[in-house]
Design a protein around this motif. Structure first.
Motif, mmCIF file in Angstrom:
data_model
loop_
_atom_site.group_PDB
_atom_site.id
_atom_site.type_symbol
_atom_site.label_atom_id
_atom_site.label_comp_id
_atom_site.label_asym_id
_atom_site.label_seq_id
_atom_site.Cartn_x
_atom_site.Cartn_y
_atom_site.Cartn_z
ATOM 1 N N LEU B 22 -26.703 7.136 1.628
ATOM 2 C CA LEU B 22 -27.262 7.507 0.336
ATOM 3 C C LEU B 22 -27.353 6.270 -0.563
ATOM 4 O O LEU B 22 -28.369 6.043 -1.234
ATOM 5 N N PHE B 55 -34.002 5.671 -13.477
ATOM 6 C CA PHE B 55 -33.274 6.344 -12.417
ATOM 7 C C PHE B 55 -32.137 7.216 -12.933
ATOM 8 O O PHE B 55 -31.819 8.249 -12.374
ATOM 9 N N ARG B 60 -24.066 10.279 -10.948
ATOM 10 C CA ARG B 60 -24.442 11.673 -11.095
ATOM 11 C C ARG B 60 -25.323 12.089 -9.924
ATOM 12 O O ARG B 60 -25.167 13.171 -9.353
ATOM 13 N N ILE B 61 -26.247 11.197 -9.575
ATOM 14 C CA ILE B 61 -27.135 11.514 -8.457
ATOM 15 C C ILE B 61 -26.325 11.706 -7.185
ATOM 16 O O ILE B 61 -26.550 12.635 -6.409
ATOM 17 N N ASP B 64 -24.771 15.073 -7.339
ATOM 18 C CA ASP B 64 -25.755 16.141 -7.128
ATOM 19 C C ASP B 64 -26.155 16.202 -5.668
ATOM 20 O O ASP B 64 -26.290 17.286 -5.082
ATOM 21 N N ALA B 65 -26.346 15.004 -5.079
ATOM 22 C CA ALA B 65 -26.761 14.971 -3.681
ATOM 23 C C ALA B 65 -25.666 15.574 -2.802
ATOM 24 O O ALA B 65 -25.933 16.286 -1.845
#
Lengths: 109, 901
Positions: B22, B55, B60-61, B64-65
């Protein structure tokens, strides 16, 4: 800058599936393509893009594979699966119905 | 679905890799974005900034992922476990109490299950069709009573095989303890003598070689071939593959090894694992054993053909037995032989496990009861733990309310609390397994008489049981605090503040406590009943002395060749002298029958003018010398015992047991009467004396008929053989201190590989008392455990309520309540516990009474003394548990309570 519209709830998945239906893409290219095709009207909230991609992968609608990008950088490419194609068709139909219905109502005189 | 699982699992287990990917993906994206801005002419630094801003937060991304990848469920469990672990670490006392309590409950149940399962449920390993395989029992009426047998003569077995039609096959087998190996390295082992058909009952392939076949198992003498048990093969032959073709000394004969049974194969045995299997027909040394019906030694199993009902199997066996009975009659050619119909000869096809059939011994029934007791202990343990958890839930009221107020969903809360109780139960279960691992073999030795232990933890059935119990425990202990948490009213809990202003009597806690008290009463009543039974068993008048008497017997089988009669007679005389001259020995007598061990019978005596003696009972023959009655300690009630004058050539005399004499000559003087006994032609014996009754066959039941003949006269009359070397030895003090010396001294006289065994009468009798001893021990242990758990539960509840009510108590004292009133307030709660427990427990015990009574020994299940004793115990325990908190309550400072108002 052109006027931008926030994506209605739940349409992000549909747009990603559609973008990928034209061929395998990496994440950045998916957002770029959607932005270009919508003439910059639709801006993909980049924070949501990757979680969405992972969610779609989990559901089996897309598969991911590492490959080389156009300038030979390692990048993760997403490809639509058969189930994903079906899902796209179904969601597109629903969307068409919805928008048709909504515009009918809005044109009410 | 599958893709989903695969994806989730990869996400879970290849976590690092997935996260790394990721990161790579996100970095690539930012680079592309930067490159785009730069292509539009934005300076490098600015381009990078714009890319990042667009972005948003990378973290946080990532989160969420992660959620999108669907591993959050696992994450929550992980989180809950850590939360539970932290909670447990912060309260080590609570944790240890809970885990220990559960471990005792789960351990007791796991250990008992291992036994009860093997006794009652688990079919023998490898058995092909457990449901269609039956043990054969034959019944008939003798002396007005039904006699049930499951050991038959070889001839009977052959008859059954010949005359039955509904069985696929029948097999016969017997277990014998014989010396195995050559003289100096020989030891006594259990071997199985089995028919060739025996192996066909099992889906077992030999580890090595083969099993023996029909051709090697033909009377009169089968081949001397042996199939070794797997364990024996490992210990005695180091699991050598070259064992085939070697010879092993088994009893008097050499056997050639033809195969090795697979690991875990124990045939139909639930007891000791046989060391080896030999053809039945290779074992007997008795002539014509396959033609007469004298020696009942074989157990028989039968496999029903498909589609044949059990009733049809009964009928088929009955027909075969009746035919066989008639054949036996022709053989004995006695005029008075009753017909099969007269004795109502019947065959029965019963479950293959003895403990499931009609011959279940007291041990099996008590084992089943102990399983029940173990379950009760587990329930008490659960009640206790639930109570502790409940107390903690109440203490955590504010924490829980706060979390609810902060938006934690109730389902999330439930999941967390459940995780906690499952975690605690799992720890208890693991500790319980450790307890069962230690206690199981001990219990198995005492209950089943099995020497070799089988580990608990590696037995899948026991493990599954333990896991199921643990899960049940987790649910049982989790429910009470859960329901409490779910019902929690956020507002009131938060408003109540740090000081729990209002006293709320917890009905759940009190209920659990009373439940424990009732169960404790039940167990204590059980303990009382079994202890009294044990005392009754011990006080049974056996009719002979136990402590100072030893039994020594030589085993001549190992000699290899049979001793000639004069040689054996000489050996017996020599051994008698050796034994008599040993230090501490008072007297020695040869004997034929030994209480609770072996009995000699010569059928029904014949008395002129009395023709119904066979209806009175069965008669046991004993022989002895002039010292017999002094040695065993049986009193002569009338006439005389034997003397040195009762030798060969002198008038033949006999001594009768009191019941036998009065049964034959009711109300008359038996002294001087004359009678004949079977097997001695027409020899006429004069009754010289009457001895007190004795118990040698069963510790309770009807009086036994014993008659005594002088050893010399008996030997002269007996045609075929001399007495075997088998003596009672009376010593000064207790016999167990002398057995080893006796054995060594006598062993020096034994020829060849023959040997002497020595034991005490006490050891022969102990198994008779064993069931009650066991019942008493286990009930007392479990009862005490239950009571201790209940007392601890009561104590903690009282301490808790006193703490909760200290404010109220202070106000009451300020308003004039005396110390007595306060004590009454607290102690009253303890007494309520005792009274409810006694009432409910007494009712439960009385209801269960009819089921326990058959297990008790001359003991009513409604013994008021026991109930009263238990009631007093419970009251005392309740008082003891409330005393300290009550004293603490009286020290509440009224002024402090009022100031706090």
């Amino acid at each position: 800058m052109t006027d931008r519209v926030d994506l209605p709830q739940g349409t992000l998945d549909l747009l990603i599936l559609k973008a990928l239906s034209l061929g395998p893409q990496h994440g950045w290219a998916v957002s770029e393509r959607i932005q270009q095709v919508s003439r910059d009207t639709l801006q993909i909230p980049q924070g949501s893009l990757y979680p969405a991609l992972h969610r779609l992968e989990r559901r089996g609608w897309i598969v991911a594979e590492w490959g080389a990008s156009e300038n030979n950088r390692r990048a993760k490419f997403y490809e639509l699966t058969r189930a994903g194609a079906k899902q796209l068709a179904a969601e597109t139909a629903t969307w068409d119905k919805l928008t048709a219905a909504v515009s009918l109502v809005l044109r009410m005189t | 679905m599958l893709a989903d699982m695969k994806f989730r699992l990869r996400a879970l287990f290849r976590r690092l890799e997935v996260e790394q990917e990721l990161d790579d993906e996100l970095r690539f994206h930012i680079e592309k974005e930067t490159a785009k801005h730069r292509a539009a002419g934005v300076p490098r630094a600015e381009a990078e900034r714009r890319a990042r801003v667009a972005f948003g937060g990378v973290d946080r991304i990532r989160n969420d992922a992660r959620d999108a990848r669907g591993i959050s469920a696992f994450d929550t469990i992980h989180q809950d476990l850590r939360y539970a672990w932290r909670g447990m670490k912060s309260k080590p006392g609570f944790t240890v109490a809970v885990v220990l309590t559960l471990a005792l409950g789960i351990g007791a149940n796991t250990a008992m299950f291992g036994i009860v399962d093997r006794l009652l449920f688990r079919p023998p390993a490898f058995l092909a069709e457990p449901d269609a395989t039956h043990r054969v029992y034959l019944t008939r009426i003798a002396n007005g009573r039904e006699v049930r047998e499951r050991h038959f003569a070889y001839t009977r077995y052959a008859d059954l095989v010949e005359r039955t039609a509904v069985f696929e096959r029948l097999a016969a087998f017997a277990y014998r303890t014989v010396p195995v190996g050559t003289s100096e390295r020989s030891s006594e082992m259990t071997i199985g003598a089995v028919s060739a058909s025996y192996f066909d009952f099992f889906l077992a392939r030999p580890e090595l070689g083969r099993f023996f076949g029909e051709a090697e198992d033909v009377p009169p003498a089968g081949e001397n071939v042996v199939v070794l048990g797997h364990a024996f093969w490992r210990t005695a032959f180091n699991a050598s593959p070259d064992v085939l073709g070697q010879t092993v000394q088994i009893g008097p004969a050499q056997y050639t090894v033809i195969g090795v049974a697979p690991e875990g194969f124990r045939g139909m045995s639930t007891g000791n694992m046989p060391a080896a299997y030999v053809p039945i027909t290779s074992l007997p040394r008795t002539p014509a054993y396959y033609q007469n019906y004298n020696w009942s030694w074989l157990q028989v199993v039968a496999l029903r053909k498909p589609g044949v009902s059990v009733d049809a199997a009964h009928a088929d066996l009955t027909a075969a037995y009746q035919w066989s009975w008639g054949k036996e009659g022709e053989l004995v050619s006695r005029a008075s032989w009753p017909s099969a119909a007269e004795v109502s000869a019947r065959g029965r096809a019963e479950p293959v496990l003895v403990a499931r059939g009609p011959d279940a011994d007291a041990n099996a029934r008590i084992a089943a009861w102990l399983m029940g007791v173990a379950v009760i202990v587990l329930l008490i343990a659960c009640a206790n733990v639930a109570n502790l958890m409940l107390a903690r839930a109440v203490a955590r009221r504010r924490e829980i309310a706060l979390r609810l107020a902060l938006g934690v969903s109730r389902s999330r809360l439930v999941q967390q609390l459940l995780t906690e109780s499952v975690f605690l139960a799992a720890l208890g279960g693991a500790a319980g397994l450790a307890i069962a691992e230690v206690a199981g073999p001990i219990l198995r030795t005492t209950l089943m008489g099995v020497r070799a232990s089988e580990p608990v933890a590696s037995d899948p059935r026991t493990l599954i049981f333990a896991a199921a119990v643990t899960l049940t425990v987790a649910l049982l202990t989790g429910i009470a605090p859960l329901s409490h948490a779910v019902r929690e009213n956020v507002g009131s809990a938060l408003k109540a503040g740090a000081r729990e202003g209002t006293y709320r009597r917890s009905r759940a806690r009190t209920g659990l406590l009373h439940f424990q008290a009732a169960l404790s009463v039940v167990l204590l009543v059980g303990a009382g009943l079994f202890v009294r039974s044990l005392l009754n068993v011990r006080s049974v008048e056996l009719g002979y002395d136990v402590d100072p008497v030893a039994l020594v017997y030589g085993n001549l089988r190992g000699v290899g060749v049979e001793l000639a009669e004069p040689d054996q007679h000489a050996l017996v005389q020599r051994l008698l002298e050796v034994a008599a001259s040993a230090p501490g020995v008072r007297s020695v007598t040869p004997v034929l029958s030994v209480p609770f061990w072996s009995f000699e019978s010569r059928g029904v005596p014949i008395v002129e003018g009395r023709d119904s003696l066979h209806l009175l009972g069965s008669y046991t023959l004993q022989v002895g010398n002039a010292d017999y009655f002094a040695t065993i300690g049986t009193r002569i009630l009338r006439g005389r015992g034997f003397s040195a004058d009762d030798r060969v050539g002198a008038p033949l005399v006999t001594v009768l047991s009191e019941s036998m004499a009065s049964a034959i000559w009711p109300g008359e003087d038996p002294i001087g009467r004359q009678m004949r006994f079977g097997g001695f032609d027409d020899a006429l014996f004069t009754v010289a004396g009457v001895a007190q009754d004795l118990r040698g066959e069963a510790i309770h039941g009807e009086a036994e008929f014993w008659y005594y003949l002088p050893a010399d006269q008996f030997t002269a009359l007996e045609e075929e053989s001399a007495l075997s070397p088998q003596f009672f030895v009376r010593v000064d003090g207790r016999a167990e201190h002398h057995v080893e010396t006796l054995r060594k001294r006598m062993q020096e006289e034994m020829p060849g590989a023959s040997y002497v065994n020595a034991t005490t009468l006490q050891e022969l009798i102990a198994p008779q008392q064993q069931p009650w001893k066991l019942g008493a021990t286990m009930f007392v242990a479990f009862g005490a455990l239950a009571l201790a758990l209940a007392a601890i539960g009561l104590y903690s509840v009282i301490v808790y309520t006193v703490a909760q009510r200290s404010h109220e108590i202070g106000v009451r004292m300020a308003l004039g309540a005396s110390v007595r009133d306060v004590v009454r307030l607290v102690v009253g709660q303890g007494l309520a516990f005792a009274i409810v427990g006694i009432a409910a427990g007494t009712i439960l015990s009385l209801l269960a009474g009819p089921w326990v009574e058959p297990l008790l020994f001359r003991q009513s299940a409604r013994d008021p003394l026991i109930f009263a004793g238990v009631a007093i115990t419970l009251v005392l325990v309740a008082l003891a548990a409330t005393l300290r908190p009550a004293i603490r309550a009286t020290r509440v400072d009224p002024a402090a309570s009022l100031r706090a108002e």
